[in-house]
Motif scaffolding. Structure first.
Motif, PDB file in Angstrom:
ATOM      1  N   GLY A 118      -6.798   1.014   7.118  1.00 35.95           N
ATOM      2  CA  GLY A 118      -6.982   2.194   7.957  1.00 35.95           C
ATOM      3  C   GLY A 118      -7.051   3.476   7.144  1.00 35.95           C
ATOM      4  N   VAL A 119      -7.623   4.494   7.774  1.00 39.67           N
ATOM      5  CA  VAL A 119      -7.788   5.794   7.130  1.00 39.67           C
ATOM      6  C   VAL A 119      -6.430   6.421   6.819  1.00 39.67           C
ATOM      7  CG1 VAL A 119      -8.724   8.117   7.457  1.00 39.67           C
ATOM      8  CG2 VAL A 119      -9.976   6.150   8.301  1.00 39.67           C
ATOM      9  N   ARG A 120      -5.494   6.291   7.741  1.00 41.01           N
ATOM     10  CA  ARG A 120      -4.166   6.868   7.506  1.00 41.01           C
ATOM     11  C   ARG A 120      -3.455   6.178   6.351  1.00 41.01           C
ATOM     12  NH1 ARG A 120      -3.636   6.319  13.374  1.00 41.01           N
ATOM     13  NH2 ARG A 120      -4.434   8.238  14.266  1.00 41.01           N
ATOM     14  N   LEU A 121      -3.624   4.874   6.236  1.00 35.24           N
ATOM     15  CA  LEU A 121      -3.012   4.148   5.129  1.00 35.24           C
ATOM     16  C   LEU A 121      -3.616   4.595   3.803  1.00 35.24           C
ATOM     17  CD1 LEU A 121      -1.130   1.984   3.978  1.00 35.24           C
ATOM     18  CD2 LEU A 121      -2.981   0.332   4.336  1.00 35.24           C
ATOM     19  N   GLU A 122      -4.913   4.734   3.764  1.00 42.08           N
ATOM     20  CA  GLU A 122      -5.586   5.180   2.533  1.00 42.08           C
ATOM     21  C   GLU A 122      -5.074   6.567   2.125  1.00 42.08           C
ATOM     22  OE1 GLU A 122      -7.566   3.593   0.459  1.00 42.08           O
ATOM     23  OE2 GLU A 122      -7.611   1.792   1.686  1.00 42.08           O
ATOM     24  N   ALA A 123      -4.928   7.455   3.108  1.00 41.82           N
ATOM     25  CA  ALA A 123      -4.431   8.803   2.812  1.00 41.82           C
ATOM     26  C   ALA A 123      -2.995   8.739   2.297  1.00 41.82           C
ATOM     27  CB  ALA A 123      -4.514   9.673   4.060  1.00 41.82           C
ATOM     28  N   ALA A 124      -2.180   7.893   2.899  1.00 42.21           N
ATOM     29  CA  ALA A 124      -0.783   7.773   2.470  1.00 42.21           C
ATOM     30  C   ALA A 124      -0.684   7.182   1.066  1.00 42.21           C
ATOM     31  CB  ALA A 124      -0.005   6.914   3.460  1.00 42.21           C
ATOM     32  N   LEU A 125      -1.502   6.180   0.770  1.00 43.20           N
ATOM     33  CA  LEU A 125      -1.482   5.574  -0.568  1.00 43.20           C
ATOM     34  C   LEU A 125      -1.882   6.605  -1.628  1.00 43.20           C
ATOM     35  CD1 LEU A 125      -3.091   2.074   0.186  1.00 43.20           C
ATOM     36  CD2 LEU A 125      -0.672   2.615  -0.139  1.00 43.20           C
ATOM     37  N   ARG A 126      -2.920   7.366  -1.328  1.00 44.43           N
ATOM     38  CA  ARG A 126      -3.347   8.425  -2.250  1.00 44.43           C
ATOM     39  C   ARG A 126      -2.233   9.464  -2.426  1.00 44.43           C
ATOM     40  NH1 ARG A 126      -8.102   8.286   0.050  1.00 44.43           N
ATOM     41  NH2 ARG A 126      -7.619   9.950   1.503  1.00 44.43           N
ATOM     42  N   HIS A 127      -1.631   9.845  -1.325  1.00 42.81           N
ATOM     43  CA  HIS A 127      -0.561  10.846  -1.338  1.00 42.81           C
ATOM     44  C   HIS A 127       0.642  10.366  -2.157  1.00 42.81           C
ATOM     45  CE1 HIS A 127       1.912  14.098   0.186  1.00 42.81           C
ATOM     46  NE2 HIS A 127       2.800  13.238   0.649  1.00 42.81           N
ATOM     47  N   ILE A 128       1.051   9.136  -1.950  1.00 49.00           N
ATOM     48  CA  ILE A 128       2.198   8.572  -2.683  1.00 49.00           C
ATOM     49  C   ILE A 128       1.894   8.512  -4.172  1.00 49.00           C
ATOM     50  CG2 ILE A 128       3.546   6.464  -3.061  1.00 49.00           C
ATOM     51  CD1 ILE A 128       3.289   5.968   0.000  1.00 49.00           C
ATOM     52  N   ARG A 129       0.703   8.109  -4.509  1.00 54.92           N
ATOM     53  CA  ARG A 129       0.340   8.013  -5.932  1.00 54.92           C
ATOM     54  C   ARG A 129       0.238   9.388  -6.590  1.00 54.92           C
ATOM     55  NH1 ARG A 129      -2.676   3.110  -4.307  1.00 54.92           N
ATOM     56  NH2 ARG A 129      -1.421   1.416  -5.168  1.00 54.92           N
ATOM     57  N   GLN A 130      -0.127  10.401  -5.828  1.00 59.81           N
ATOM     58  CA  GLN A 130      -0.147  11.760  -6.379  1.00 59.81           C
ATOM     59  C   GLN A 130       1.274  12.269  -6.606  1.00 59.81           C
ATOM     60  OE1 GLN A 130      -2.451  14.041  -3.593  1.00 59.81           O
ATOM     61  NE2 GLN A 130      -4.408  13.395  -4.447  1.00 59.81           N
ATOM     62  N   LEU A 131       2.184  11.921  -5.689  1.00 57.94           N
ATOM     63  CA  LEU A 131       3.572  12.368  -5.825  1.00 57.94           C
ATOM     64  C   LEU A 131       4.307  11.652  -6.951  1.00 57.94           C
ATOM     65  CD1 LEU A 131       4.711  12.645  -2.096  1.00 57.94           C
ATOM     66  CD2 LEU A 131       4.193  14.502  -3.685  1.00 57.94           C
ATOM     67  N   THR A 132       3.964  10.383  -7.157  1.00 55.42           N
ATOM     68  CA  THR A 132       4.642   9.572  -8.180  1.00 55.42           C
ATOM     69  C   THR A 132       3.590   8.914  -9.069  1.00 55.42           C
ATOM     70  OG1 THR A 132       4.728   7.736  -6.607  1.00 55.42           O
ATOM     71  CG2 THR A 132       6.687   9.100  -6.784  1.00 55.42           C
ATOM     72  N   PRO A 133       3.057   9.640 -10.023  1.00 54.78           N
ATOM     73  CA  PRO A 133       1.961   9.120 -10.848  1.00 54.78           C
ATOM     74  C   PRO A 133       2.325   7.899 -11.683  1.00 54.78           C
ATOM     75  CG  PRO A 133       2.541  11.368 -11.503  1.00 54.78           C
ATOM     76  CD  PRO A 133       3.417  10.996 -10.375  1.00 54.78           C
ATOM     77  N   GLY A 134       3.571   7.720 -12.075  1.00 55.02           N
ATOM     78  CA  GLY A 134       3.956   6.587 -12.903  1.00 55.02           C
ATOM     79  C   GLY A 134       4.328   5.348 -12.115  1.00 55.02           C
ATOM     80  N   LEU A 135       4.111   5.361 -10.818  1.00 57.32           N
ATOM     81  CA  LEU A 135       4.496   4.245  -9.962  1.00 57.32           C
ATOM     82  C   LEU A 135       3.587   3.051 -10.201  1.00 57.32           C
ATOM     83  CD1 LEU A 135       6.394   3.438  -7.617  1.00 57.32           C
ATOM     84  CD2 LEU A 135       4.602   4.213  -6.069  1.00 57.32           C
ATOM     85  N   ALA A 136       4.187   1.908 -10.520  1.00 60.64           N
ATOM     86  CA  ALA A 136       3.413   0.692 -10.782  1.00 60.64           C
ATOM     87  C   ALA A 136       3.552  -0.257  -9.604  1.00 60.64           C
ATOM     88  CB  ALA A 136       3.895   0.035 -12.072  1.00 60.64           C
ATOM     89  N   ALA A 137       2.932   0.097  -8.486  1.00 66.82           N
ATOM     90  CA  ALA A 137       2.984  -0.748  -7.294  1.00 66.82           C
ATOM     91  C   ALA A 137       1.568  -0.887  -6.746  1.00 66.82           C
ATOM     92  CB  ALA A 137       3.899  -0.119  -6.246  1.00 66.82           C
ATOM     93  N   ASP A 138       1.259  -2.080  -6.258  1.00 68.87           N
ATOM     94  CA  ASP A 138      -0.063  -2.273  -5.679  1.00 68.87           C
ATOM     95  C   ASP A 138      -0.061  -1.819  -4.212  1.00 68.87           C
ATOM     96  OD1 ASP A 138       1.238  -4.312  -4.330  1.00 68.87           O
ATOM     97  OD2 ASP A 138       0.179  -5.939  -5.327  1.00 68.87           O
ATOM     98  N   ASP A 139      -1.228  -1.879  -3.575  1.00 67.97           N
ATOM     99  CA  ASP A 139      -1.355  -1.388  -2.205  1.00 67.97           C
ATOM    100  C   ASP A 139      -0.453  -2.151  -1.235  1.00 67.97           C
ATOM    101  OD1 ASP A 139      -3.186   0.381  -3.167  1.00 67.97           O
ATOM    102  OD2 ASP A 139      -4.946  -0.645  -2.350  1.00 67.97           O
ATOM    103  N   GLU A 140      -0.333  -3.450  -1.420  1.00 68.72           N
ATOM    104  CA  GLU A 140       0.493  -4.244  -0.512  1.00 68.72           C
ATOM    105  C   GLU A 140       1.968  -3.851  -0.634  1.00 68.72           C
ATOM    106  OE1 GLU A 140       1.653  -8.860   0.570  1.00 68.72           O
ATOM    107  OE2 GLU A 140       0.083  -8.469  -0.895  1.00 68.72           O
ATOM    108  N   GLN A 141       2.439  -3.647  -1.831  1.00 65.80           N
ATOM    109  CA  GLN A 141       3.829  -3.235  -2.023  1.00 65.80           C
ATOM    110  C   GLN A 141       4.089  -1.867  -1.402  1.00 65.80           C
ATOM    111  OE1 GLN A 141       3.816  -3.616  -6.280  1.00 65.80           O
ATOM    112  NE2 GLN A 141       4.992  -5.521  -6.226  1.00 65.80           N
TER     113      GLN A 141
END
Length: 105
Positions: free
Chosen positions: A74-97
């Motif tokens: 979903g569009v909201r999930l994509e936005a949240a994933l992008r947002h989380i990765r911007q907030l925590t750039p060193g995060l090593a988690a895939d989309d499912e996690q």
């Protein structure tokens, strides 16, 4: 004379128990305050995402993503994933996690 000793013993007993009780209360308050400080620091570290409107809005999309084994994005999930990765750039988690983390909040 016995009455005086009894009165003296009673007075000492009251003073001793009140001192112990107040020491117990002070110790309990000190430990409780320290634990609350630790708890607040831990929750502050994770509350930024838990209370984030973008992440909260993505919960239903994250549920669809998990249920479809990644087929529905979903569009909201994509936005949240992008947002989380911007907030925590060193995060090593895939989309499912990340989707599971969104659901667990």
């Amino acid at each position: 004379m016995i009455a005086l000793r009894t009165l003296g013993f009673s007075a000492l007993w009251v003073l001793a128990t009140s001192a112990s009780a107040s020491s117990f209360v002070a110790t309990t308050d000190t430990l409780g305050g320290a634990l609350m400080g630790t708890s607040d620091a831990t929750s502050d570290a994770t509350s930024s995402l838990r209370d984030d409107k973008i992440v909260l809005a993505a919960r239903s999309d994250a549920a669809s993503f998990i249920a479809s084994q990644g087929a529905i994005r979903g569009v909201r999930l994509e936005a949240a994933l992008r947002h989380i990765r911007q907030l925590t750039p060193g995060l090593a988690a895939d989309d499912e996690q990340l989707a599971q983390a969104i659901l667990s909040r």
